[in-house]
Scaffold this motif. Structure first.
Motif, short mmCIF file in Angstrom:
data_model
loop_
_atom_site.label_atom_id
_atom_site.label_comp_id
_atom_site.label_asym_id
_atom_site.label_seq_id
_atom_site.Cartn_x
_atom_site.Cartn_y
_atom_site.Cartn_z
N GLY A 18 0.80 -1.22 0.00
CA GLY A 18 0.00 0.00 0.00
C GLY A 18 0.83 1.27 0.00
O GLY A 18 0.35 2.31 -0.45
N ARG A 19 2.05 1.19 0.49
CA ARG A 19 2.88 2.40 0.56
C ARG A 19 3.13 2.99 -0.82
O ARG A 19 2.92 4.18 -1.04
N ALA A 20 3.58 2.16 -1.76
CA ALA A 20 3.86 2.64 -3.11
C ALA A 20 2.59 3.15 -3.79
O ALA A 20 2.61 4.17 -4.50
N VAL A 21 1.48 2.46 -3.56
CA VAL A 21 0.21 2.86 -4.16
C VAL A 21 -0.21 4.23 -3.64
O VAL A 21 -0.60 5.13 -4.41
N ILE A 22 -0.14 4.41 -2.33
CA ILE A 22 -0.56 5.69 -1.74
C ILE A 22 0.37 6.82 -2.15
O ILE A 22 -0.09 7.92 -2.48
N LEU A 23 1.67 6.59 -2.13
CA LEU A 23 2.61 7.64 -2.52
C LEU A 23 2.36 8.08 -3.96
O LEU A 23 2.45 9.28 -4.28
N TYR A 24 2.04 7.13 -4.84
CA TYR A 24 1.74 7.51 -6.22
C TYR A 24 0.48 8.37 -6.27
O TYR A 24 0.44 9.39 -6.98
N ILE A 25 -0.56 7.98 -5.54
CA ILE A 25 -1.80 8.75 -5.54
C ILE A 25 -1.54 10.18 -5.09
O ILE A 25 -2.05 11.14 -5.67
N LEU A 26 -0.73 10.34 -4.06
CA LEU A 26 -0.45 11.69 -3.56
C LEU A 26 0.26 12.54 -4.60
O LEU A 26 0.08 13.77 -4.65
N THR A 27 1.06 11.91 -5.49
CA THR A 27 1.72 12.68 -6.55
C THR A 27 0.71 13.23 -7.55
O THR A 27 0.99 14.21 -8.25
N LYS A 28 -0.47 12.60 -7.63
CA LYS A 28 -1.50 13.09 -8.55
C LYS A 28 -1.96 14.49 -8.18
O LYS A 28 -2.53 15.19 -9.01
N PHE A 29 -1.72 14.87 -6.95
CA PHE A 29 -2.20 16.17 -6.47
C PHE A 29 -1.10 17.22 -6.41
O PHE A 29 -1.33 18.33 -5.94
N LEU A 56 -8.23 2.63 2.83
CA LEU A 56 -8.64 1.30 3.24
C LEU A 56 -8.00 0.31 2.27
O LEU A 56 -8.29 0.33 1.07
N LEU A 57 -7.10 -0.53 2.76
CA LEU A 57 -6.33 -1.44 1.93
C LEU A 57 -6.98 -2.82 1.91
O LEU A 57 -7.27 -3.39 2.97
N VAL A 58 -7.20 -3.33 0.70
CA VAL A 58 -7.84 -4.64 0.53
C VAL A 58 -6.82 -5.59 -0.10
O VAL A 58 -6.47 -5.45 -1.28
N PRO A 59 -6.31 -6.57 0.66
CA PRO A 59 -5.28 -7.47 0.13
C PRO A 59 -5.86 -8.56 -0.77
O PRO A 59 -7.06 -8.86 -0.72
N TYR A 60 -4.97 -9.16 -1.55
CA TYR A 60 -5.35 -10.24 -2.46
C TYR A 60 -4.86 -11.56 -1.89
O TYR A 60 -3.70 -11.70 -1.50
N ASP A 61 -5.75 -12.53 -1.85
CA ASP A 61 -5.43 -13.88 -1.37
C ASP A 61 -4.97 -14.69 -2.58
O ASP A 61 -5.79 -15.18 -3.37
N LEU A 62 -3.65 -14.82 -2.75
CA LEU A 62 -3.10 -15.47 -3.93
C LEU A 62 -3.49 -16.94 -3.98
O LEU A 62 -3.79 -17.49 -5.06
N GLU A 63 -3.51 -17.59 -2.84
CA GLU A 63 -3.81 -19.02 -2.81
C GLU A 63 -5.21 -19.31 -3.32
O GLU A 63 -5.44 -20.29 -4.05
N ASN A 64 -6.18 -18.46 -2.95
CA ASN A 64 -7.57 -18.67 -3.36
C ASN A 64 -7.98 -17.79 -4.53
O ASN A 64 -9.14 -17.82 -4.95
N ALA A 65 -7.03 -16.99 -5.05
CA ALA A 65 -7.26 -16.14 -6.23
C ALA A 65 -8.49 -15.25 -6.05
O ALA A 65 -9.40 -15.20 -6.89
N PRO A 95 -12.40 12.07 2.88
CA PRO A 95 -12.75 11.09 1.85
C PRO A 95 -12.02 9.77 2.10
O PRO A 95 -10.93 9.74 2.66
N LEU A 96 -12.65 8.68 1.63
CA LEU A 96 -12.07 7.36 1.79
C LEU A 96 -11.64 6.82 0.43
O LEU A 96 -12.44 6.78 -0.51
N LEU A 97 -10.39 6.37 0.33
CA LEU A 97 -9.90 5.71 -0.86
C LEU A 97 -9.69 4.24 -0.53
O LEU A 97 -8.85 3.90 0.31
N VAL A 98 -10.49 3.39 -1.16
CA VAL A 98 -10.34 1.94 -1.01
C VAL A 98 -9.37 1.46 -2.07
O VAL A 98 -9.62 1.63 -3.28
N LEU A 99 -8.25 0.89 -1.66
CA LEU A 99 -7.20 0.49 -2.58
C LEU A 99 -7.07 -1.03 -2.59
O LEU A 99 -6.87 -1.65 -1.54
N PHE A 100 -7.18 -1.61 -3.77
CA PHE A 100 -7.05 -3.05 -3.93
C PHE A 100 -5.62 -3.38 -4.33
O PHE A 100 -5.05 -2.73 -5.21
N GLU A 101 -5.05 -4.37 -3.69
CA GLU A 101 -3.67 -4.75 -3.96
C GLU A 101 -3.48 -5.03 -5.46
O GLU A 101 -4.23 -5.83 -6.04
#
Length: 248
Positions: A18-29, A56-65, A95-101
């Protein structure tokens, strides 16, 4: 995982992506060089400057896809419980940003459309409070809006398959920008001032994006449909996404 804008250092190992994702989003502004204007929504710009975004970070379960959508439901409940709808203030709103892995195998618009629909249906299926009686369950009805945990919501879907519509591309993964719907009544009421606010934001979109603003954008207070505004195409020609959700 639900965090504030200034809490990136608190991310646990499971959510470090989530760190890289959030830092990129902040550069948009950040201000851009050249003639292109900054991010078109000045309310969002103000929230970022004041450090008021929530993620809000939503992780991906690789084992169960599959995405672990229980994180979405639990985090959204917590976010809503912190809101006092009767005292909403645009200057202090969060505001809430829901971020999917980001997942390398999920990169197309159809991928993101499927995840969006699954996520919305999961919220409906796991809602612990009744649907508000004054809101229709028919997405074509003028009173319909997405609801969860007793709160009317507006969901803005962003994803990296948007190339021309840059304002709806938040980087590598799928993102939902979620706000209580009533904040828009405050920001852009159904009067002359509200119409001017909406017109300015849409002019900003026309400059920021490489395609003009979607004709689907509208106002709840004017009775214009909400569902088609949630997930829009990268052009203005395709038919809007039809709502497949099941309401009980």
């Amino acid at each position: 995982m639900l965090i504030n804008q200034g809490e990136l250092a608190d991310l646990t190992e499971r959510f470090l992506w989530g760190r890289a994702v959030i830092l990129y989003i902040l550069t948009k502004f950040e201000d851009e060089a050249g003639s292109r204007a900054g991010f078109p929504c000045f309310f969002a710009q103000n929230a970022v400057r004041r450090g008021r975004l929530r993620f809000l970070l939503v992780p991906y379960d690789l084992e169960n896809a599959r995405y672990e959508l229980d994180h979405l439901a639990c985090g959204l409940r917590s976010y809503i419980e912190e809101i006092d709808i009767d005292t909403l203030d645009i200057s202090h709103h969060r505001p809430l940003l829901v971020l999917f892995e980001p997942v390398p195998s999920l990169t197309t618009r159809n991928n993101f459309k499927q995840i969006f629909i699954e996520a919305m249906q999961y919220l409906l299926d796991h809602d612990q409070r009744p649907w508000p009686s004054h809101v229709s369950k028919d997405p074509a009805h003028h009173t319909w809006t997405m609801c969860f945990h007793g709160c009317e919501l507006f969901v803005n879907v962003s994803h990296p398959a948007h190339v021309l519509r840059r304002s709806r591309n938040m980087g590598a993964g799928l993102a939902f920008v979620i706000n209580p719907r009533k904040i828009f009544d405050i920001a852009a009421p159904a009067n002359r001032r509200g119409r001017a606010v909406m017109a300015k934001i849409r002019r900003n979109i026309d400059v920021y994006d490489d395609v003009s603003h979607s004709p689907l954008l509208g106002s709840y207070l004017l009775g214009e449909a909400q569902w088609p505004q949630y997930m829009i195409d990268d052009n203005n020609e395709d038919e809007p996404l039809q709502c497949p959700l099941r309401f009980y």
